[in-house]
Design an enzyme around this catalytic site. Sequence first.
Site, short mmCIF file in Angstrom:
data_model
loop_
_atom_site.label_atom_id
_atom_site.label_comp_id
_atom_site.label_asym_id
_atom_site.label_seq_id
_atom_site.Cartn_x
_atom_site.Cartn_y
_atom_site.Cartn_z
N THR A 178 0.83 -1.26 -0.26
CA THR A 178 -0.07 0.04 0.02
C THR A 178 0.75 1.31 -0.18
O THR A 178 0.52 2.15 -0.72
CB THR A 178 -1.12 -0.04 1.02
OG1 THR A 178 -1.47 -1.09 1.46
CG2 THR A 178 -1.88 1.16 1.20
N HIS A 211 1.66 1.76 -3.30
CA HIS A 211 0.82 2.56 -4.13
C HIS A 211 0.71 4.01 -3.86
O HIS A 211 0.41 4.71 -4.61
CB HIS A 211 -0.60 1.98 -3.84
CG HIS A 211 -0.64 0.36 -4.18
ND1 HIS A 211 -0.55 0.03 -5.78
CD2 HIS A 211 -1.17 -0.63 -3.59
CE1 HIS A 211 -0.74 -1.24 -5.91
NE2 HIS A 211 -1.06 -2.07 -5.01
#
Length: 253
Positions: free
Chosen positions: A40, A43
Site C-alpha cells: 500500500t 501504491h
Amino acid sequence: MTLAVRYTSARTLDTAPVQTSPPGPGEVEIAPAFVGICGTDLHIFHGDMDSRVSAPAVLGHEMSGRIVRVGPDVEGWAPGDAVTVMPLRWDDTCPACRNGHQHICQHLDFIGIDSPGAMQQRWTVPASTLIRLPDSLPLDQAALVEPTAVAVHDVGRAQVREGERVVVVGGGPVGVLIALAARAAGGDVRVVELNAHRRSLAEELGLSTWDPAATDVSALVSEWTADAGADVAFEVSGAQGGVETAVDVLGVR
Ligand SMILES: [Zn+2]
C-alpha cells in the site's frame, strides 16, 4: 520538532522537520526503530492513492519501536517498553462497526495512511493501539508483526489442518508469510510464483515452489493429490490468472 520522511507527490519523498507535541491523555510517544514498506505504501508513493492521502504525508504502519513518553491517564505502559502498533482506529458507532466489522469502519482511520505514520523519529499514538513485544523478538523482525498477523488471520479463517494440501498462488511477501503460517498449521504447502527471484527466496525458507510459466499447475496438483484437488488455496497475486488458478486447483468437497 522531529525529522520525518514524507510523501509529497507521485514518486517524490522528502525529509523534513515536523511538529511534535507531548503525548496527550491516553497517548504515548514512541521512538520507531524499524518500519516496513507495505505494498500500500508503494501504491501511495506511485501517486495511485492521492484521492485518499493528503500530502505531505508521513507513511509507515508496519513498525516496531520503544515508548519514550507516556501521556496522562495511560496505565500499564512505561518508557523503554518495546511495542508495535495495531494501525486501525474505528468509531464504534457507524453501521459497519455496529455489525462487528470495525476493520472496515465507514470512518476508518488507517494510521500511516489517513493519519501520520511511523516514518519519523518520534510518533504519538493512542495507547489503545499498542501491542507489547516480547524481549526475545528482535525489533527488526518485530516490524513484520502486522503483515504476519494478516497471514495468520487468513490461515485461521481457512482452518488449515494437519496434512492438508495447500496451494498459495503468489509468492510475494504476504504470500510467503501465508505459506509459512499454513506450514506451521501442519499444511503441506506449494507456492505458485512467476518470478524466479521470489521463488528462490521462498525456497530458501524451505518452501516448495512451482513456476506457472514453465509447468501446468493444474496437472501438478492432480498428480500431487491423486486427482483429489487441493484442500485449500490462497490467492495472493491479485492477478486474474492467479484467481483462475486458485479456483482451478481446488478439490470438490
Ligand atoms: Zn465505524
